[in-house]
Design a protein around this motif. Sequence first.
Motif, mmCIF file in Angstrom:
data_model
loop_
_atom_site.group_PDB
_atom_site.id
_atom_site.type_symbol
_atom_site.label_atom_id
_atom_site.label_comp_id
_atom_site.label_asym_id
_atom_site.label_seq_id
_atom_site.Cartn_x
_atom_site.Cartn_y
_atom_site.Cartn_z
ATOM 1 N N ASP A 98 10.895 -3.430 -2.543
ATOM 2 C CA ASP A 98 10.596 -3.697 -2.664
ATOM 3 C C ASP A 98 10.333 -5.042 -2.299
ATOM 4 O OD1 ASP A 98 8.521 -1.669 -2.899
ATOM 5 O OD2 ASP A 98 8.399 -1.636 -5.374
ATOM 6 N N ARG A 99 11.448 -5.904 -3.738
ATOM 7 C CA ARG A 99 11.816 -7.155 -3.264
ATOM 8 C C ARG A 99 11.914 -7.738 -1.820
ATOM 9 N NH1 ARG A 99 12.835 -6.380 -8.194
ATOM 10 N NH2 ARG A 99 14.226 -6.147 -8.561
ATOM 11 N N ARG B 143 11.539 -6.153 1.208
ATOM 12 C CA ARG B 143 10.208 -5.645 1.465
ATOM 13 C C ARG B 143 9.500 -6.854 1.609
ATOM 14 N NH1 ARG B 143 9.911 -0.474 0.899
ATOM 15 N NH2 ARG B 143 8.529 -1.172 -0.493
ATOM 16 N N VAL B 144 8.718 -7.422 0.237
ATOM 17 C CA VAL B 144 7.933 -8.090 0.152
ATOM 18 C C VAL B 144 8.538 -9.968 0.879
ATOM 19 C CG1 VAL B 144 6.818 -10.130 -1.647
ATOM 20 C CG2 VAL B 144 6.850 -7.502 -1.355
ATOM 21 N N THR B 145 9.314 -10.318 0.184
ATOM 22 C CA THR B 145 10.600 -11.242 1.103
ATOM 23 C C THR B 145 10.501 -11.033 2.545
ATOM 24 O OG1 THR B 145 11.412 -10.991 -0.974
ATOM 25 C CG2 THR B 145 12.286 -13.251 1.187
ATOM 26 N N ARG B 146 10.841 -10.184 2.789
ATOM 27 C CA ARG B 146 11.045 -9.997 4.597
ATOM 28 C C ARG B 146 9.293 -10.019 5.383
ATOM 29 N NH1 ARG B 146 9.611 -5.844 7.709
ATOM 30 N NH2 ARG B 146 9.516 -4.115 6.240
ATOM 31 N N ILE B 147 8.626 -9.540 4.727
ATOM 32 C CA ILE B 147 7.253 -9.077 5.421
ATOM 33 C C ILE B 147 6.491 -10.987 5.487
ATOM 34 C CG2 ILE B 147 4.857 -8.693 4.904
ATOM 35 C CD1 ILE B 147 6.822 -5.941 3.786
ATOM 36 N N THR B 148 6.656 -11.510 4.140
ATOM 37 C CA THR B 148 6.035 -13.016 3.571
ATOM 38 C C THR B 148 6.983 -13.870 4.697
ATOM 39 O OG1 THR B 148 6.264 -12.469 0.904
ATOM 40 C CG2 THR B 148 6.063 -15.046 1.575
ATOM 41 N N GLN B 149 7.894 -13.721 5.064
ATOM 42 C CA GLN B 149 8.565 -14.281 5.833
ATOM 43 C C GLN B 149 8.241 -14.110 7.440
ATOM 44 O OE1 GLN B 149 12.922 -14.293 5.285
ATOM 45 N NE2 GLN B 149 12.922 -15.273 3.385
ATOM 46 N N GLY B 150 7.597 -13.188 7.440
ATOM 47 C CA GLY B 150 7.165 -12.698 8.904
ATOM 48 C C GLY B 150 8.311 -12.194 10.004
ATOM 49 N N ARG B 151 9.050 -11.358 9.086
ATOM 50 C CA ARG B 151 10.570 -10.577 10.452
ATOM 51 C C ARG B 151 9.946 -9.176 9.708
ATOM 52 N NH1 ARG B 151 15.618 -13.671 8.970
ATOM 53 N NH2 ARG B 151 16.064 -13.142 10.984
#
Length: 79
Positions: A20-21, A23-31
């Motif tokens: 989850d961490r 995924r959230v980091t990746r999505i927050t970065q728009g990756r």
Amino acid sequence: MPTLPDDDEWLLHERRAIGDRIRVTRITQGRTQESVFLAARVARSTYQHIEAGTADGRIGTLMRIARVLGVHVTDLLRG
């Protein structure tokens, strides 16, 4: 002495939390997943299993993912 949760239950919970961490980091970065696993030189299926929390990631793999995401590996491991 406090009782510990069942090992399998605990491990599954921790794997999911790490995924989850990530995924959230990746999505927050728009990756996309693809941009991360390619840059980290991790197999697509390995990355997908780690992010889904269905597999353990080797420390080297988690370190490469963290580096690509611009965070310290401990940020992915801490809850």
